[in-house]
Scaffold this motif. Structure first.
Motif, PDB file in Angstrom:
ATOM      1  N   ILE A 256     -28.220  34.902 -42.174  1.00 25.88           N
ATOM      2  CA  ILE A 256     -27.346  34.406 -41.102  1.00 25.88           C
ATOM      3  C   ILE A 256     -25.980  34.024 -41.665  1.00 25.88           C
ATOM      4  O   ILE A 256     -24.926  34.440 -41.175  1.00 25.88           O
ATOM      5  CB  ILE A 256     -27.984  33.182 -40.405  1.00 25.88           C
ATOM      6  CG1 ILE A 256     -29.210  33.617 -39.601  1.00 25.88           C
ATOM      7  CG2 ILE A 256     -26.963  32.466 -39.502  1.00 25.88           C
ATOM      8  CD1 ILE A 256     -29.979  32.464 -38.990  1.00 25.88           C
ATOM      9  N   PHE A 257     -26.004  33.237 -42.739  1.00 27.74           N
ATOM     10  CA  PHE A 257     -24.744  32.752 -43.298  1.00 27.74           C
ATOM     11  C   PHE A 257     -23.959  33.859 -43.996  1.00 27.74           C
ATOM     12  O   PHE A 257     -22.736  33.947 -43.882  1.00 27.74           O
ATOM     13  CB  PHE A 257     -25.018  31.603 -44.280  1.00 27.74           C
ATOM     14  CG  PHE A 257     -25.354  30.328 -43.589  1.00 27.74           C
ATOM     15  CD1 PHE A 257     -24.356  29.452 -43.203  1.00 27.74           C
ATOM     16  CD2 PHE A 257     -26.667  30.018 -43.289  1.00 27.74           C
ATOM     17  CE1 PHE A 257     -24.657  28.274 -42.540  1.00 27.74           C
ATOM     18  CE2 PHE A 257     -26.978  28.848 -42.630  1.00 27.74           C
ATOM     19  CZ  PHE A 257     -25.978  27.972 -42.251  1.00 27.74           C
TER      20      PHE A 257
ATOM     21  N   TYR B 132     -30.067  45.337 -36.324  1.00 24.71           N
ATOM     22  CA  TYR B 132     -30.578  44.999 -37.660  1.00 24.71           C
ATOM     23  C   TYR B 132     -30.609  43.500 -37.859  1.00 24.71           C
ATOM     24  O   TYR B 132     -31.557  42.945 -38.414  1.00 24.71           O
ATOM     25  CB  TYR B 132     -29.688  45.627 -38.750  1.00 24.71           C
ATOM     26  CG  TYR B 132     -29.803  47.122 -38.861  1.00 24.71           C
ATOM     27  CD1 TYR B 132     -31.048  47.732 -38.921  1.00 24.71           C
ATOM     28  CD2 TYR B 132     -28.666  47.927 -38.923  1.00 24.71           C
ATOM     29  CE1 TYR B 132     -31.162  49.108 -39.039  1.00 24.71           C
ATOM     30  CE2 TYR B 132     -28.766  49.295 -39.033  1.00 24.71           C
ATOM     31  CZ  TYR B 132     -30.012  49.886 -39.091  1.00 24.71           C
ATOM     32  OH  TYR B 132     -30.117  51.233 -39.203  1.00 24.71           O
TER      33      TYR B 132
ATOM     34  N   ILE C 146     -30.960  41.004 -35.799  1.00 30.36           N
ATOM     35  CA  ILE C 146     -32.108  40.336 -35.173  1.00 30.36           C
ATOM     36  C   ILE C 146     -33.373  40.630 -35.974  1.00 30.36           C
ATOM     37  O   ILE C 146     -34.184  39.741 -36.253  1.00 30.36           O
ATOM     38  CB  ILE C 146     -32.304  40.818 -33.720  1.00 30.36           C
ATOM     39  CG1 ILE C 146     -31.059  40.482 -32.909  1.00 30.36           C
ATOM     40  CG2 ILE C 146     -33.524  40.150 -33.100  1.00 30.36           C
ATOM     41  CD1 ILE C 146     -31.114  41.004 -31.502  1.00 30.36           C
ATOM     42  N   GLY C 147     -33.545  41.887 -36.361  1.00 30.59           N
ATOM     43  CA  GLY C 147     -34.739  42.279 -37.091  1.00 30.59           C
ATOM     44  C   GLY C 147     -34.851  41.608 -38.441  1.00 30.59           C
ATOM     45  O   GLY C 147     -35.935  41.524 -39.004  1.00 30.59           O
ATOM     46  N   LEU C 148     -33.704  41.152 -38.963  1.00 35.73           N
ATOM     47  CA  LEU C 148     -33.716  40.571 -40.299  1.00 35.73           C
ATOM     48  C   LEU C 148     -33.740  39.047 -40.303  1.00 35.73           C
ATOM     49  O   LEU C 148     -34.252  38.434 -41.223  1.00 35.73           O
ATOM     50  CB  LEU C 148     -32.493  41.047 -41.086  1.00 35.73           C
ATOM     51  CG  LEU C 148     -32.466  42.545 -41.394  1.00 35.73           C
ATOM     52  CD1 LEU C 148     -31.088  42.965 -41.879  1.00 35.73           C
ATOM     53  CD2 LEU C 148     -33.526  42.913 -42.411  1.00 35.73           C
ATOM     54  N   ILE C 149     -33.174  38.438 -39.263  1.00 36.84           N
ATOM     55  CA  ILE C 149     -33.080  36.968 -39.309  1.00 36.84           C
ATOM     56  C   ILE C 149     -34.245  36.270 -38.624  1.00 36.84           C
ATOM     57  O   ILE C 149     -34.387  35.063 -38.740  1.00 36.84           O
ATOM     58  CB  ILE C 149     -31.759  36.436 -38.711  1.00 36.84           C
ATOM     59  CG1 ILE C 149     -31.698  36.730 -37.216  1.00 36.84           C
ATOM     60  CG2 ILE C 149     -30.561  36.977 -39.468  1.00 36.84           C
ATOM     61  CD1 ILE C 149     -30.563  36.013 -36.521  1.00 36.84           C
ATOM     62  N   TRP C 150     -35.106  37.004 -37.920  1.00 37.92           N
ATOM     63  CA  TRP C 150     -36.163  36.301 -37.181  1.00 37.92           C
ATOM     64  C   TRP C 150     -37.057  35.417 -38.050  1.00 37.92           C
ATOM     65  O   TRP C 150     -37.572  34.409 -37.556  1.00 37.92           O
ATOM     66  CB  TRP C 150     -36.998  37.271 -36.342  1.00 37.92           C
ATOM     67  CG  TRP C 150     -37.817  38.205 -37.180  1.00 37.92           C
ATOM     68  CD1 TRP C 150     -37.469  39.443 -37.591  1.00 37.92           C
ATOM     69  CD2 TRP C 150     -39.104  37.942 -37.753  1.00 37.92           C
ATOM     70  NE1 TRP C 150     -38.436  39.982 -38.380  1.00 37.92           N
ATOM     71  CE2 TRP C 150     -39.459  39.073 -38.494  1.00 37.92           C
ATOM     72  CE3 TRP C 150     -39.992  36.855 -37.712  1.00 37.92           C
ATOM     73  CZ2 TRP C 150     -40.662  39.155 -39.199  1.00 37.92           C
ATOM     74  CZ3 TRP C 150     -41.181  36.931 -38.412  1.00 37.92           C
ATOM     75  CH2 TRP C 150     -41.504  38.080 -39.140  1.00 37.92           C
TER      76      TRP C 150
ATOM     77  N   TYR D 201     -32.542  32.755 -42.961  1.00 40.08           N
ATOM     78  CA  TYR D 201     -31.537  31.700 -42.980  1.00 40.08           C
ATOM     79  C   TYR D 201     -30.314  32.123 -43.800  1.00 40.08           C
ATOM     80  O   TYR D 201     -29.168  32.020 -43.338  1.00 40.08           O
ATOM     81  CB  TYR D 201     -32.166  30.436 -43.565  1.00 40.08           C
ATOM     82  CG  TYR D 201     -31.315  29.213 -43.458  1.00 40.08           C
ATOM     83  CD1 TYR D 201     -31.149  28.571 -42.231  1.00 40.08           C
ATOM     84  CD2 TYR D 201     -30.683  28.677 -44.576  1.00 40.08           C
ATOM     85  CE1 TYR D 201     -30.377  27.435 -42.129  1.00 40.08           C
ATOM     86  CE2 TYR D 201     -29.909  27.538 -44.474  1.00 40.08           C
ATOM     87  CZ  TYR D 201     -29.760  26.920 -43.251  1.00 40.08           C
ATOM     88  OH  TYR D 201     -28.991  25.799 -43.139  1.00 40.08           O
TER      89      TYR D 201
ATOM     90  N   LEU E 299     -35.637  34.262 -46.008  1.00 41.02           N
ATOM     91  CA  LEU E 299     -34.585  35.281 -45.976  1.00 41.02           C
ATOM     92  C   LEU E 299     -33.628  35.120 -44.805  1.00 41.02           C
ATOM     93  O   LEU E 299     -32.408  35.161 -44.967  1.00 41.02           O
ATOM     94  CB  LEU E 299     -35.215  36.674 -45.887  1.00 41.02           C
ATOM     95  CG  LEU E 299     -35.667  37.343 -47.181  1.00 41.02           C
ATOM     96  CD1 LEU E 299     -36.208  38.722 -46.879  1.00 41.02           C
ATOM     97  CD2 LEU E 299     -34.517  37.426 -48.166  1.00 41.02           C
TER      98      LEU E 299
ATOM     99  N   TYR F 236     -36.354  33.203 -39.851  1.00 38.80           N
ATOM    100  CA  TYR F 236     -35.829  31.841 -39.789  1.00 38.80           C
ATOM    101  C   TYR F 236     -36.623  31.010 -38.785  1.00 38.80           C
ATOM    102  O   TYR F 236     -36.815  29.814 -38.964  1.00 38.80           O
ATOM    103  CB  TYR F 236     -34.347  31.865 -39.423  1.00 38.80           C
ATOM    104  CG  TYR F 236     -33.801  30.531 -38.990  1.00 38.80           C
ATOM    105  CD1 TYR F 236     -33.695  29.487 -39.899  1.00 38.80           C
ATOM    106  CD2 TYR F 236     -33.412  30.310 -37.671  1.00 38.80           C
ATOM    107  CE1 TYR F 236     -33.215  28.250 -39.505  1.00 38.80           C
ATOM    108  CE2 TYR F 236     -32.936  29.082 -37.268  1.00 38.80           C
ATOM    109  CZ  TYR F 236     -32.841  28.052 -38.180  1.00 38.80           C
ATOM    110  OH  TYR F 236     -32.372  26.826 -37.784  1.00 38.80           O
ATOM    111  N   ALA F 237     -37.082  31.665 -37.704  1.00 38.71           N
ATOM    112  CA  ALA F 237     -37.815  30.927 -36.674  1.00 38.71           C
ATOM    113  C   ALA F 237     -39.300  30.802 -37.013  1.00 38.71           C
ATOM    114  O   ALA F 237     -40.030  30.073 -36.369  1.00 38.71           O
ATOM    115  CB  ALA F 237     -37.659  31.615 -35.320  1.00 38.71           C
ATOM    116  N   MET F 238     -39.743  31.526 -38.033  1.00 39.76           N
ATOM    117  CA  MET F 238     -41.181  31.536 -38.329  1.00 39.76           C
ATOM    118  C   MET F 238     -41.606  30.247 -39.025  1.00 39.76           C
ATOM    119  O   MET F 238     -41.050  29.861 -40.049  1.00 39.76           O
ATOM    120  CB  MET F 238     -41.503  32.733 -39.220  1.00 39.76           C
ATOM    121  CG  MET F 238     -42.945  32.763 -39.701  1.00 39.76           C
ATOM    122  SD  MET F 238     -43.367  34.334 -40.474  1.00 39.76           S
ATOM    123  CE  MET F 238     -42.146  34.435 -41.759  1.00 39.76           C
TER     124      MET F 238
END
Lengths: 288, 466, 300
Positions: free
Chosen positions: C178-179, C109, C111-115, C175, C173, C117-119
């Motif tokens: 992650i915290f 989950y 990975i599926g939620l934080i990606w 970012y 979202l 951040y890289a966009m």
């Protein structure tokens, strides 16, 4: 900070509180729903990027199209994205290497040396956090013009290299190196550069990887400065390339299938970095 | 020559540089070319062409429209007949972008050799010495009077022709003949009734009620269309003869003409006869997808539109841009662009750029460009060439649009507004329209647009050296 | 320097230290301090073409104070910032809580939620520009078919701002998640067990137990996201709305860019930069104050 449940995100309204708290189904169901919502736009974009222009204009057509190879080839070669992506990659590499080098040196001086006004120097570096690009963009642009760096890689990369954040993070990391290690090094008569290369850098690998990943994403994603400092389209980076390919349509039909293909291309590199360096990236962010 | 001086001085001393550059071209010794830039106007290209022409010269040509391949095709003909010059065309965005990028490239010390700008930039280009006046470059080789008056007048400041017209256009109206027939309207281009605002309203009503088309008319939300409405009504946009006799201090959005245009526009929008579209492409899509039966566009798109319509299975005709009544039609302002040489170009490159500009201004090239797009030729003799080739028999709509354009009254209203910050004036028009479509009354929109534009004018006049 | 650090200070050569610091100090002098100070100077001049400037004193500041456009930009920026940060943090909190509650698959989950951040923002901008396009967008179409709502953000200023905020929230979202997930995962199990014994409902546990405990992280995020939103969003606005309709999405940063690089009013834009600096300084000051106040809360 108590928020009444009815004001929570619509997706969860009335679902969470009414069900038994141990019901994993609710948790997993909600998470799946969230995943779908977060992923949907890029999945759709990826699908549209395979369609022909006619297909992409049929609003309800969300099936994969027949032009995957043609679209990406067109974007890479006719719309110059191969060039733009290469430019982005070179810019990103230069910035990361530059940033790591100067920040590691500065952090070494700040932690392992004793010199006058040491704290002041640190605060002078830290104070630059108050000067994001928008508050100095006009003179910076003028400066680049005066030294002939408009439309060059030097102009594109140089303002990004100094980094208060990186200095700060490495300083933190170095300060947590056990005094015994440092003492041993000193007794062995190791010089500062050897100490940095053979002791500090190996001990900070994780953080260096994390900082690099964060910097990669930040630099790759930069938009405003390249837009301003690069004059000729051929020298431009991929982010601003998106602006070009989207703007081509002001003359006629916007080929949204190609715009989506370009978007997917530009998304891939930082996404790969995130996936590959996830562990380091997360721990670095957490320590900031 | 001042190549090592600071760019600051470089830009300030453009006149001298231009003259010095030409001095070299003319075979004089460097810096021997007299004091002011006007002196260079005596040079003619015959002399220019006789310089040492053996060295290879590459010319960068920044185009402000998308037709990169088409223009490169024309440039290739030039390249083939030239011994040593290669012109390469690159599309660098729209007029505003090319204008800004040109100045940036100059600041960076490496401007392109030829740039494609529109009349919005004429005054600042002259005021800030961004371009070398075309007249100084090609001298007597190009007679200003060989151009259509309206066209050359657009690029003249201080009695100096700054750029050579290329791709002149005006607002042109295309209508869906097939839909008009279906709606029971007069559909033949000779009979079609689209001359007045009332005509447009009635045609829309018929189309919406009698056909499957959703809207009567559409045009993109762009300031130029509204300036054209003004000129058709004989109304200046700004005072001081549309800013031509002196920097303007006030706009005329409180005029009767402005009220007529905006009230009509709002009524058309409220009745859902007018489909609001943002970009050129949105309006074209709407017309070609048969959502709206009438479309205003640049005449430059005429060819593309009739081809597109044929592909989509309907016939088009050229109608008229609406005025208030049939006897108040002053004429349309022009659009499109001209070719300019930025200051900072010198030596062999300057010579080559001048040669190419001159070649592009010839009737043959102008005719070719006219026939492949819908841009008007800047000179009447190019129309004769198109005529001889039987072009108008095949595509009578081009002649119709051209005649509508040249048949205009030459007044300050049809000459169009002239101000340092014309781009900002246009964006304030659009901002006002946005407010109108968002629900503001015509009164509010006109008064806020007027005060915003007056503010733009006030600032423009402080930058205007006239 | 502190005692702990003092034991690490094994090198004493001042010139070596200076040499090591030289690259950083030189770079920040040339590319940060000098342009920053120069901004203040340029703001007193009228500059329509670089290198050609006339002294106008405080005229630009007077104009900014009067300018309705600028006041509008300030209001739009504040709305954009407040709504983006609030919605984004609230959603991130709920999602992070769900990840925390999930007994399995939490890595998947995450990975599926934080990606996002890289966009790149520009990608978020062009993708949503099409997906929620009023005429062509598949989501807009679905929305209209389902509830009859026309998401006509090309002409409606409020909706245009909503569209840009939607894109900003989507991209932002990752970012926060992650915290927040990191903070939640560090809470001891005993806290959860105690709350459950007391019969606290699941959401009650989140808002009454967890939120106070992770408040330092939340405050940090509020401040960081606020600064980010205040200066960010440029690419989204440039690609989606161009500041329109009728300046409804013309945030301060976009207004500054247009004035400098489209309208060639470099001096006027410099004055806007100076005011922006004022806003950053205030935000940073608040950050320091607030972080100080919350630093001991919950012992984190």
């Amino acid at each position: 900070m108590s928020v009444p449940p009815e004001r929570l995100g619509t997706r969860l309204r009335g679902v969470l509180p009414s069900l038994p708290s141990r019901d994993g189904l609710v948790v997993h169901g909600s998470l799946w729903l969230t995943l779908v919502v977060i992923l949907a736009p890029v999945v759709l974009a990826a699908i549209f990027s395979t369609q022909s222009t006619t297909q992409v204009y049929q609003i309800t057509n969300i099936l994969p199209g027949t032009q995957l190879v043609e679209n990406y080839t067109t974007v890479l070669f006719e719309y110059n994205f191969l060039q733009f992506m290469t430019n982005s990659l070179v810019m990103t590499t230069v910035v990361i290497v530059g940033k790591l080098s100067v920040s590691l040196l500065a952090a070494t001086a700040l932690v392992y040396y004793r010199f006058p006004y040491q704290n002041l120097v640190f605060y002078v570096i830290l104070f630059t956090l108050l000067m994001p690009l928008p508050v100095r963009i006009v003179p910076l642009y003028q400066l680049m013009a005066e030294i002939g760096w408009l439309n060059t890689f030097a102009g594109l990369t140089s303002p990004f290299i100094a980094s208060a954040t990186a200095v700060f993070l490495f300083r933190q990391r170095f300060r947590s190196v056990p005094a015994a290690v440092v003492e041993t090094a000193r007794l062995d008569g190791v010089g500062p550069l050897r100490f940095l290369v053979y002791v500090l850098i190996p001990m900070s690998k994780g953080m260096i990887a994390g900082v690099s990943a964060v910097m990669f994403i930040a630099t790759w994603n930069a938009y405003l400065w390249p837009l301003v400092v690069i004059v000729e389209r051929a020298n431009q980076v991929a982010q601003v390339g998106l602006r070009y390919i989207q703007g081509v349509g002001s003359e006629g039909l916007i080929e949204w299938n190609l715009v989506m293909a370009a978007g997917v291309l530009v998304l891939v590199p930082p996404l790969l970095v995130l996936l590959v360096a996830r562990k380091y990236l997360l721990s670095t962010l957490a320590s900031g | 020559m001042e190549t090592n001086g600071s760019r600051r001085r470089f830009l300030k001393s453009t006149g001298v540089v231009a003259t010095a550059g030409l001095g070299v071209l003319a075979g004089c010794s460097a810096l021997g070319g007299g004091g002011d830039a006007d002196g260079a106007a005596d040079l003619d290209v015959g002399t220019l062409g006789n310089g040492e022409a053996s060295e290879e010269v590459e010319i960068d040509f920044w185009l402000a429209i998308g037709a990169e391949d088409l223009v490169q095709g024309i440039a290739d003909e030039f390249n083939n007949q030239s011994d040593n010059i290669t012109v390469s065309v690159s599309a660098e965005g729209d007029y505003t972008e090319v204008w800004n990028q040109t100045q940036q490239a100059q600041t960076a010390g490496d401007p392109p050799d030829i740039v494609h700008l529109n009349a919005v930039s004429t005054l600042p280009a002259w005021a800030e010495d961004v371009v070398i006046p075309a007249e100084d470059l090609v001298g007597t080789e190009v007679d200003r009077s060989s151009f259509v008056d309206a066209v050359s007048g657009y690029y003249v400041v201080d009695d100096t022709l700054l750029g050579l017209p290329f791709g002149v256009s005006s607002v042109a109206c295309s209508y869906n003949r097939t839909a008009f027939e279906e709606a029971g309207l007069a559909a033949h281009p000779d009979d079609v009734e689209l001359a007045t605002m009332d005509d447009w309203m009635q045609a829309s009503e018929a189309v919406v009620s009698e056909t499957d088309l959703e809207y009567g008319v559409t045009w993109p939300e762009i300031g130029w269309f509204y300036e054209t409405y003004f000129s058709l009504l004989g109304q200046n946009v700004i005072n001081n003869d549309n800013g031509r006799s002196a920097p303007a201090t006030e706009s005329y959005f409180d005029s009767q003409a402005a009220r007529r245009v905006y009230e009509w526009n709002k009524e058309m929008y409220d009745q859902e006869y007018y489909q609001l579209t943002q970009e050129w492409s949105d309006a074209r899509q709407s017309f070609l997808n048969q959502q709206a039966a009438v479309q205003l566009d640049s005449s430059a798109a005429l060819a593309a539109l009739s081809d597109g319509a044929a592909e989509a299975g309907f016939k088009t005709g050229v109608g008229q841009v609406p005025s208030y009544s049939t006897d108040s039609r002053d004429g349309k302002i022009i659009g499109g662009g001209a070719l300019f040489v930025p200051t900072g170009i010198e030596g062999a490159e300057l010579e080559a750029a001048a040669e190419f500009m001159l070649w592009m201004a010839q009737p043959e090239q102008q005719a070719q460009w006219h026939m492949s797009t819908g841009y008007y030729p800047a000179r009447p003799d190019a129309v004769e060439i198109a005529e001889e080739q039987g072009f108008y028999e095949e595509s009578p709509q081009f002649r119709r649009a051209y005649e509508q354009f040249t048949g205009r009254a030459e007044t300050t209203a049809t000459a169009g507004a002239f101000t340092y910050d014309h781009g900002e004036l246009r964006s304030e028009i659009v901002n006002g329209l946005d407010r109108m479509y968002g629900g503001s009354s015509v009164d509010e929109v006109l008064s806020s647009t007027k005060s915003n534009i007056d503010e733009v004018l006030e600032r423009a006049s402080s930058a205007d050296p006239r | 320097m502190s005692g702990a650090n003092g034991r690490l200070q094994v090198f004493t050569s001042k010139w070596q230290a200076a040499l090591l610091l030289l690259p950083t100090l030189a770079l920040i002098t040339v590319f940060l301090y000098y342009p920053f100070l120069e901004t203040v100077q340029l703001s007193f001049y009228r500059i329509r073409v670089l290198g050609n400037q006339q002294w106008v004193g405080l005229e630009h500041y007077a104009r900014l104070l009067e300018s309705e456009t600028y006041r509008n930009s300030l209001v739009v920026t504040v709305i954009f910032t407040v709504v983006t940060v609030t919605v984004s943090l609230l959603l991130s909190l709920l999602v992070s809580f769900l990840v925390h509650e999930a007994d399995s698959l939490s890595d998947f989950y995450l990975i599926g939620l934080i990606w996002p951040y890289a966009m790149p923002l520009a990608v978020a901008g062009v993708v949503l520009d099409f997906i929620i396009n009023p005429q062509l967008g598949v989501l807009t179409y679905a929305l209209e078919a389902a509830v009859g709502f026309e998401f006509n953000w090309n002409t409606d200023g409020t909706l245009a701002l909503a569209a840009v905020i939607l894109a900003a929230v989507w991209q932002g979202l990752g970012y926060s998640i992650i915290f927040m997930t990191a903070a939640l995962s560090q809470l001891p199990d005993s806290v959860t067990e105690a709350a459950e014994l007391d019969g606290v409902s699941r959401l009650g546990r989140l808002f009454r137990v967890y939120v106070p405990l992770i408040s330092p992280v939340l405050v940090f995020l509020v401040v960081l996201q606020t600064i980010g939103a205040f200066f960010g969003g440029f690419a989204l606005i440039d690609l989606m709305t161009g500041g329109g309709p009728s300046n409804a999405t013309n945030v301060l940063m976009f207004n500054l860019y247009e004035d400098a690089f489209t309208n060639s009013r470099f001096g006027y834009a410099a004055a806007q930069s100076v005011l922006l600096f004022g806003f950053v300084a205030v935000l940073m000051y608040v950050q320091l104050r607030v972080t100080d106040r919350y630093a001991y809360y919950g012992g984190a």
